[in-house]
Design a protein around this motif. Sequence first.
Motif: not given
Length: 419
Positions: A236-256
């Motif tokens: 609950s102390d994780m407020t977000g995932i920011t500044d995501v940068n990847c040249p391959n649009t198929n690759i994503k970052v998701e919160k677990l």
Amino acid sequence: NMRTNYHFLYSALFTMFIFTSCVNDDKNLSVPTPKQTSELNVPDNFDWSSTQGVAFSIQSPSATTASFYLNETCSDDSQFAVLPVPSGKTTFNFDLPYSQKAIYVQYPQGNGNRTIKSSINGADTRAVTSDDIIFTEPNVSQGNLYNIKIPAYGGYGTIMFEDTWPGIGDYDFNDVVVNYKMSCELEITGETTDNPTVDLNIKVSLKIRALGGSYPYNFAMQFGTWGDRGPAIPSSDMTGITDVNCPNTNIKVEKLEVAHPAVMITGLNTLRKANFYNTTQKEDEGVQIDFTIKIKGDWNVQQQRCRGMGDPKAFDYFLRHQTSGREIHMMGFAPTTLYKNYDKDVTNGGDIYYQNKQNLVWGLKVPKAIGWPVEKQDITSVYTSFANWVESGGTLLEPNNYDPLIWYNDINSKLCIPN
């Protein structure tokens, strides 16, 4: 002569492997075959770590700031941490290369800085203790930015997985290969005496280098998993995932949604060609993905968390199956709260998570960027000191049974995809 014949046969076998994947041929029985990983006699207390966990204490009469370096010149490129030091006695834990023999600690005193050398005492344990450090009359620091680098030397490290757990695989350790580099930063924007709320920013840089396995696993990371060595970080102390940068649009970052802050990198299977990516030959330099994890908290807690990020147990790297949810972690790390079937799935398991009764494991972590085995080549054939490293418990047998064996420096380049 035999050397010439062996070289010819070796080259021929390798070439045939690359272009046909699997061809049997006559073997020169006079040349010893490297012992396979699954055949190794692994000592009971061997932790499979390529780094050393170093613990030491600092005693200071007042709150201050300390900078930590890998060399005695205290050059900028050898600085791996700038951390707050409370008054009294504080324990610090760092994950350092085995080649490191000392830490150099610098703190403000008078009109300049004082530097203290702290030797790393390697005894019979792989979690070693450094000399304690005593600060004398330090100034209160005027700094407001604290950080720590992982790996300590500032470059990329390498994570290598076998994806057949709980079964025994081919131990080429190329089923998922990822380079990793992080910087944990804590910025104070006001006076610390009022215990303000501040962000702990974990800046993550990953390179997806290779996929050799056929199972659809994603790569994941869990943060702040050091147990009783620091205040736990709830999800609950994780407020977000920011500044995501990847040249391959198929690759994503998701919160677990697990107990501690955690993220998963998805879309890896889109990189495969004929089930493989960069394991039969080097197709490209991999796919880079950068992002920042933001964690909230007050100053009193966050300074402890920032110090804790240097601990070898602070980061849990693992694989998670896209459909079944099965997880494969490094040795000693428990499955997340999402994976309920560990006790059911584990077979031939030992007393430690993700280590079987033969003391074999499915994940390796190295504090530098290294190459990885060609498809179906056991790592013992590729890294020629690997078997000795394992069976000796991580140390050279000569001259004193202590000096660390840096197995990833000895390589058969013909069987390796270069970094």
